[in-house]
Write a protein that holds these residues in place. Structure first.
Motif, PDB file in Angstrom:
ATOM      1  N   GLY A 197       1.104  -1.649   0.007  1.00 46.56           N
ATOM      2  CA  GLY A 197       0.254   0.037   0.290  1.00 46.56           C
ATOM      3  C   GLY A 197       0.465   1.057   0.187  1.00 46.56           C
ATOM      4  O   GLY A 197       2.173   1.351  -0.022  1.00 46.56           O
ATOM      5  N   GLU A 198      -0.083   2.295  -0.076  1.00 42.31           N
ATOM      6  CA  GLU A 198       0.653   3.488  -0.631  1.00 42.31           C
ATOM      7  C   GLU A 198       1.759   3.987   0.994  1.00 42.31           C
ATOM      8  O   GLU A 198       3.092   4.711   1.127  1.00 42.31           O
ATOM      9  CB  GLU A 198      -0.380   4.598  -0.013  1.00 42.31           C
ATOM     10  CG  GLU A 198      -1.070   4.513  -1.737  1.00 42.31           C
ATOM     11  CD  GLU A 198      -2.316   5.930  -1.737  1.00 42.31           C
ATOM     12  OE1 GLU A 198      -1.852   6.823  -0.707  1.00 42.31           O
ATOM     13  OE2 GLU A 198      -2.595   6.078  -2.497  1.00 42.31           O
ATOM     14  N   TRP A 199       1.145   3.610   2.069  1.00 45.89           N
ATOM     15  CA  TRP A 199       2.271   3.989   3.493  1.00 45.89           C
ATOM     16  C   TRP A 199       3.517   3.912   3.508  1.00 45.89           C
ATOM     17  O   TRP A 199       4.361   4.359   3.263  1.00 45.89           O
ATOM     18  CB  TRP A 199       1.603   3.688   4.060  1.00 45.89           C
ATOM     19  CG  TRP A 199       1.957   4.120   5.847  1.00 45.89           C
ATOM     20  CD1 TRP A 199       1.971   4.828   6.562  1.00 45.89           C
ATOM     21  CD2 TRP A 199       3.130   2.705   6.603  1.00 45.89           C
ATOM     22  NE1 TRP A 199       2.268   5.125   8.067  1.00 45.89           N
ATOM     23  CE2 TRP A 199       3.727   3.885   7.717  1.00 45.89           C
ATOM     24  CE3 TRP A 199       3.815   2.112   6.328  1.00 45.89           C
ATOM     25  CZ2 TRP A 199       4.116   3.167   9.074  1.00 45.89           C
ATOM     26  CZ3 TRP A 199       4.448   1.948   7.964  1.00 45.89           C
ATOM     27  CH2 TRP A 199       5.340   2.490   8.795  1.00 45.89           C
ATOM     28  N   LEU A 200       3.685   1.776   2.715  1.00 46.96           N
ATOM     29  CA  LEU A 200       5.469   2.059   2.677  1.00 46.96           C
ATOM     30  C   LEU A 200       5.859   2.731   1.446  1.00 46.96           C
ATOM     31  O   LEU A 200       6.923   2.422   1.720  1.00 46.96           O
ATOM     32  CB  LEU A 200       4.932   0.546   2.465  1.00 46.96           C
ATOM     33  CG  LEU A 200       5.537  -0.325   4.324  1.00 46.96           C
ATOM     34  CD1 LEU A 200       6.049  -2.023   3.601  1.00 46.96           C
ATOM     35  CD2 LEU A 200       6.835  -0.083   4.659  1.00 46.96           C
ATOM     36  N   ALA A 221       8.573 -13.339  -2.656  1.00 48.02           N
ATOM     37  CA  ALA A 221       9.653 -14.704  -3.086  1.00 48.02           C
ATOM     38  C   ALA A 221       9.778 -15.812  -1.618  1.00 48.02           C
ATOM     39  O   ALA A 221      10.143 -17.328  -2.036  1.00 48.02           O
ATOM     40  CB  ALA A 221      10.633 -14.442  -3.637  1.00 48.02           C
ATOM     41  N   GLY A 222      10.073 -14.990  -0.387  1.00 49.07           N
ATOM     42  CA  GLY A 222      10.274 -16.056   0.649  1.00 49.07           C
ATOM     43  C   GLY A 222       8.884 -16.026   0.860  1.00 49.07           C
ATOM     44  O   GLY A 222       9.819 -16.965   2.385  1.00 49.07           O
ATOM     45  N   ALA A 223       7.887 -15.635   1.563  1.00 48.16           N
ATOM     46  CA  ALA A 223       6.904 -16.268   1.930  1.00 48.16           C
ATOM     47  C   ALA A 223       6.555 -17.640   1.549  1.00 48.16           C
ATOM     48  O   ALA A 223       6.482 -18.415   0.548  1.00 48.16           O
ATOM     49  CB  ALA A 223       6.214 -14.724   1.501  1.00 48.16           C
ATOM     50  N   ALA A 224       5.838 -17.858   2.748  1.00 48.53           N
ATOM     51  CA  ALA A 224       5.668 -19.744   2.614  1.00 48.53           C
ATOM     52  C   ALA A 224       4.120 -20.042   2.242  1.00 48.53           C
ATOM     53  O   ALA A 224       4.043 -20.534   1.047  1.00 48.53           O
ATOM     54  CB  ALA A 224       5.307 -20.644   3.613  1.00 48.53           C
ATOM     55  N   LEU A 225       3.723 -18.295   2.029  1.00 44.84           N
ATOM     56  CA  LEU A 225       2.528 -18.780   0.903  1.00 44.84           C
ATOM     57  C   LEU A 225       2.622 -17.901   0.165  1.00 44.84           C
ATOM     58  O   LEU A 225       1.604 -17.648  -1.520  1.00 44.84           O
ATOM     59  CB  LEU A 225       1.041 -17.674   1.691  1.00 44.84           C
ATOM     60  CG  LEU A 225       1.085 -18.239   3.300  1.00 44.84           C
ATOM     61  CD1 LEU A 225      -0.385 -17.826   3.773  1.00 44.84           C
ATOM     62  CD2 LEU A 225      -0.242 -20.024   2.647  1.00 44.84           C
ATOM     63  N   ASN A 226       3.385 -17.426  -0.583  1.00 50.52           N
ATOM     64  CA  ASN A 226       4.052 -16.609  -1.654  1.00 50.52           C
ATOM     65  C   ASN A 226       2.695 -15.071  -1.660  1.00 50.52           C
ATOM     66  O   ASN A 226       2.914 -15.120  -2.787  1.00 50.52           O
ATOM     67  CB  ASN A 226       3.470 -17.568  -2.868  1.00 50.52           C
ATOM     68  CG  ASN A 226       4.849 -18.174  -2.709  1.00 50.52           C
ATOM     69  OD1 ASN A 226       4.194 -20.020  -3.355  1.00 50.52           O
ATOM     70  ND2 ASN A 226       5.932 -18.194  -2.928  1.00 50.52           N
ATOM     71  N   ASP A 227       2.864 -14.704  -0.824  1.00 47.21           N
ATOM     72  CA  ASP A 227       2.476 -13.136  -0.855  1.00 47.21           C
ATOM     73  C   ASP A 227       2.717 -12.720  -0.373  1.00 47.21           C
ATOM     74  O   ASP A 227       3.467 -13.203   1.011  1.00 47.21           O
ATOM     75  CB  ASP A 227       0.672 -13.804  -0.876  1.00 47.21           C
ATOM     76  CG  ASP A 227      -0.188 -12.625  -1.813  1.00 47.21           C
ATOM     77  OD1 ASP A 227       0.458 -11.384  -1.861  1.00 47.21           O
ATOM     78  OD2 ASP A 227      -0.909 -12.432  -1.715  1.00 47.21           O
ATOM     79  N   ALA A 228       2.002 -11.326   0.125  1.00 43.47           N
ATOM     80  CA  ALA A 228       2.610 -10.680   1.417  1.00 43.47           C
ATOM     81  C   ALA A 228       0.810  -9.907   1.788  1.00 43.47           C
ATOM     82  O   ALA A 228      -0.283 -10.013   0.571  1.00 43.47           O
ATOM     83  CB  ALA A 228       3.327  -8.918   1.094  1.00 43.47           C
ATOM     84  N   ALA A 229       1.652  -9.102   3.226  1.00 40.38           N
ATOM     85  CA  ALA A 229      -0.291  -8.863   3.639  1.00 40.38           C
ATOM     86  C   ALA A 229      -0.864  -7.987   2.581  1.00 40.38           C
ATOM     87  O   ALA A 229      -0.210  -6.630   2.133  1.00 40.38           O
ATOM     88  CB  ALA A 229       0.214  -8.973   5.211  1.00 40.38           C
ATOM     89  N   SER A 230      -2.143  -7.435   2.807  1.00 38.47           N
ATOM     90  CA  SER A 230      -2.883  -6.257   2.590  1.00 38.47           C
ATOM     91  C   SER A 230      -3.231  -5.450   3.716  1.00 38.47           C
ATOM     92  O   SER A 230      -3.351  -6.118   4.775  1.00 38.47           O
ATOM     93  CB  SER A 230      -3.458  -6.722   1.102  1.00 38.47           C
ATOM     94  OG  SER A 230      -4.777  -7.428   1.590  1.00 38.47           O
ATOM     95  N   PRO A 231      -4.242  -4.563   3.297  1.00 42.77           N
ATOM     96  CA  PRO A 231      -4.852  -3.583   4.528  1.00 42.77           C
ATOM     97  C   PRO A 231      -5.945  -4.530   4.238  1.00 42.77           C
ATOM     98  O   PRO A 231      -6.606  -4.839   5.605  1.00 42.77           O
ATOM     99  CB  PRO A 231      -5.464  -2.489   3.828  1.00 42.77           C
ATOM    100  CG  PRO A 231      -4.087  -2.280   3.333  1.00 42.77           C
ATOM    101  CD  PRO A 231      -3.231  -3.511   2.501  1.00 42.77           C
ATOM    102  N   GLU A 232      -6.802  -5.183   3.956  1.00 37.33           N
ATOM    103  CA  GLU A 232      -7.824  -5.997   3.927  1.00 37.33           C
ATOM    104  C   GLU A 232      -7.364  -7.706   4.529  1.00 37.33           C
ATOM    105  O   GLU A 232      -8.544  -7.517   5.288  1.00 37.33           O
ATOM    106  CB  GLU A 232      -7.914  -6.669   2.118  1.00 37.33           C
ATOM    107  CG  GLU A 232      -9.254  -5.153   1.716  1.00 37.33           C
ATOM    108  CD  GLU A 232      -7.772  -4.664   1.115  1.00 37.33           C
ATOM    109  OE1 GLU A 232      -7.914  -3.361   1.299  1.00 37.33           O
ATOM    110  OE2 GLU A 232      -6.866  -4.397   0.601  1.00 37.33           O
ATOM    111  N   THR A 233      -6.336  -8.002   3.810  1.00 39.48           N
ATOM    112  CA  THR A 233      -6.116  -9.030   4.851  1.00 39.48           C
ATOM    113  C   THR A 233      -6.192  -9.221   6.488  1.00 39.48           C
ATOM    114  O   THR A 233      -6.688  -9.656   6.692  1.00 39.48           O
ATOM    115  CB  THR A 233      -5.263  -9.913   4.022  1.00 39.48           C
ATOM    116  OG1 THR A 233      -3.357  -8.764   4.221  1.00 39.48           O
ATOM    117  CG2 THR A 233      -4.835 -10.650   2.468  1.00 39.48           C
TER     118      THR A 233
END
Length: 260
Positions: free
Chosen positions: A192-195, A213-225
């Protein structure tokens, strides 16, 4: 706990995680108090989104580092709704400074970050305690960070302030039960915009790709998650208090050093 017809006060909810949480709570039928420090336009846009779900909203300015404004925020909530069931201490700030640059942070930087990120949630919880106890079954959610667990993040001062918030979460959980549960959410890298604004577009894009790439779930958090994690603790954790929930897609499993 059921959110339908409950009242939630979410600090720092004019954008980002706070805004996403307000929208998600409203979708559950919860009346919401949208708090902002400077972004009134954003706060009113979030309120409009929430009202589309048929709930009532209150938009209220307050700087959580100011104890008087914290008390006024809670008083305005009670004047409008007559009750308070959930407090989400989401308002936060940082100073971006590489950890190896020890000269990049001053005493005033530490004090400012602590005032908002640590003292602010304490003051808000203290102001809301009576109303939350009267609700019978109430909750406080503190928005911490993986920074407070791992000593990573936008600066050492930020990590320290979030680490203190995690310790305070345990202390408050001990003294506010059984009527009030107190837990923390610890996001990792949040898209998001903050980072993006803090890191710059190129550094943000590179770190996002590395995080996924380094996450077990191959994703990064979002405000919604992150908001989904808040909701899960509120409606599905009746015997959970004094805990910190890490939301990072499993990045910590690879010690990738992500940041919120």
């Amino acid at each position: 706990m059921k959110l339908k017809n409950a009242v939630a006060l979410i600090t720092g909810s004019s954008s980002g995680i706070g805004a996403a949480t307000a929208r998600l709570f409203a979708e559950q039928g919860c009346h919401v108090v949208i708090n902002y420090s400077r972004n009134e336009e954003g706060a009113r846009a979030v309120a409009k989104d929430c009202e589309a779900f048929g709930v009532r909203t209150l938009v209220q300015q307050a700087d959580v580092s100011d104890d008087t404004q914290c008390q006024t925020l809670v008083e305005a909530t009670l004047a409008e709704f007559g009750r308070l069931d959930v407090l989400v201490n989401n308002a936060g700030t940082t100073k971006f400074c590489a950890h190896q640059d020890l000269d990049g942070l001053s005493k005033d930087d530490f004090l400012h970050l602590y005032a908002v990120n640590t003292v602010g949630p304490y003051q808000m919880t203290r102001a809301a305690e009576k109303a939350l106890r009267q609700a019978g079954t109430a909750q406080v959610i503190n928005m911490a960070s993986i920074a407070g667990l791992a000593g990573v993040g936008s600066s050492i001062a930020y990590a320290a302030s979030k680490g203190a918030l995690l310790t305070m979460t345990k202390s408050l959980a001990r003294v506010l039960g059984p009527e009030i549960r107190v837990n923390a959410i610890c996001p990792g890298f949040v898209q998001g915009e903050w980072l993006e604004k803090g890191l710059g577009k190129e550094a943000y894009a590179n770190l996002l790709a590395k995080t996924k790439a380094g996450a077990a779930l191959n994703d990064a958090a979002s405000p919604e998650t992150v908001a989904q994690a808040v909701l899960g603790l509120v409606i599905g954790g009746d015997l959970v208090t004094g805990e910190a929930l890490l939301v990072d897609g499993g990045s910590h499993l690879n010690a990738s050093g992500v940041r919120r």
